[in-house]
Write a protein that holds these residues in place. Sequence first.
Motif, short mmCIF file in Angstrom:
data_model
loop_
_atom_site.label_atom_id
_atom_site.label_comp_id
_atom_site.label_asym_id
_atom_site.label_seq_id
_atom_site.Cartn_x
_atom_site.Cartn_y
_atom_site.Cartn_z
N MET A 1 0.91 -1.30 0.01
CA MET A 1 0.00 -0.04 -0.07
C MET A 1 0.92 1.26 0.00
O MET A 1 1.38 1.77 1.02
CB MET A 1 -0.82 0.03 1.27
N PRO A 2 1.16 1.95 -1.31
CA PRO A 2 2.11 3.20 -1.34
C PRO A 2 1.15 4.14 -0.57
O PRO A 2 -0.10 4.35 -0.21
CB PRO A 2 2.06 3.14 -2.76
N PHE A 3 1.96 5.38 -0.14
CA PHE A 3 1.26 6.45 0.52
C PHE A 3 0.14 7.05 -0.38
O PHE A 3 -0.75 7.57 0.53
CB PHE A 3 2.41 7.68 0.42
N ARG A 4 0.09 7.00 -1.59
CA ARG A 4 -1.15 7.34 -2.16
C ARG A 4 -2.40 6.75 -1.97
O ARG A 4 -3.57 7.19 -2.06
CB ARG A 4 -1.05 7.34 -3.91
N ALA A 5 -2.21 5.44 -1.23
CA ALA A 5 -3.52 4.78 -1.11
C ALA A 5 -3.86 4.92 0.36
O ALA A 5 -4.90 4.30 0.59
CB ALA A 5 -2.94 3.20 -1.55
N VAL A 6 -2.98 5.50 0.88
CA VAL A 6 -3.44 5.76 2.58
C VAL A 6 -4.45 7.07 2.55
O VAL A 6 -4.06 8.04 1.97
CB VAL A 6 -2.28 6.01 3.45
N SER A 7 -5.73 6.86 2.99
CA SER A 7 -6.48 7.80 3.22
C SER A 7 -6.31 8.63 4.20
O SER A 7 -6.11 8.11 5.22
CB SER A 7 -7.98 7.24 3.09
#
Length: 174
Positions: A1-7
């Motif tokens: 889960m890359p940073f862009r997938a962290v909500s």
Amino acid sequence: MPFRAVSGHLRIVDLLKRSIAGGTLPPSLIFGGPAGGGKRAMAIAVAQTLNCTDSGFGIRDSGLDPNSGFDACGKCASCTRIERGVHPDVLLVEPGDSGAIKIEQIRDVIERAAYRPFEGRRRVVIIDDADTIVAGAQNALLKTLEEPPPASVFILLTTRPDLLWRPCDRGASV
């Protein structure tokens, strides 16, 4: 889960990305907050970004702008192995059947963290529910966190940061 997938957590994500890109990420991090708040996802994102083989991280003269959209690809072999929990340089420690993290688990992870990374750039130790570490194991871990191995990052996840390194009864107080 890359940073862009962290909500959510945009400010923290930005701070972590800039720290990794600039080479200033501290060797020990504590992610505290309520259950289900994304602490583990954030720790996985840090591990992927540090060890991604397609992101170009680790090249000193790459001209990487710390304010850019620096992130793990999420697709290379390293990223997918970290996501599945089978990367040899990303160690996950969780409470056992007793609900506590015992000293044997901590000693094992300290020993493994002392070695250079096997195939990644950094060894990342993620300790989930760090507030459940027994007192003896806390002392062993604290010594390692005070003098961390050079290529390792320790990330402690907890819903109760106030319980980390609670005072132990060591006899009469002065």
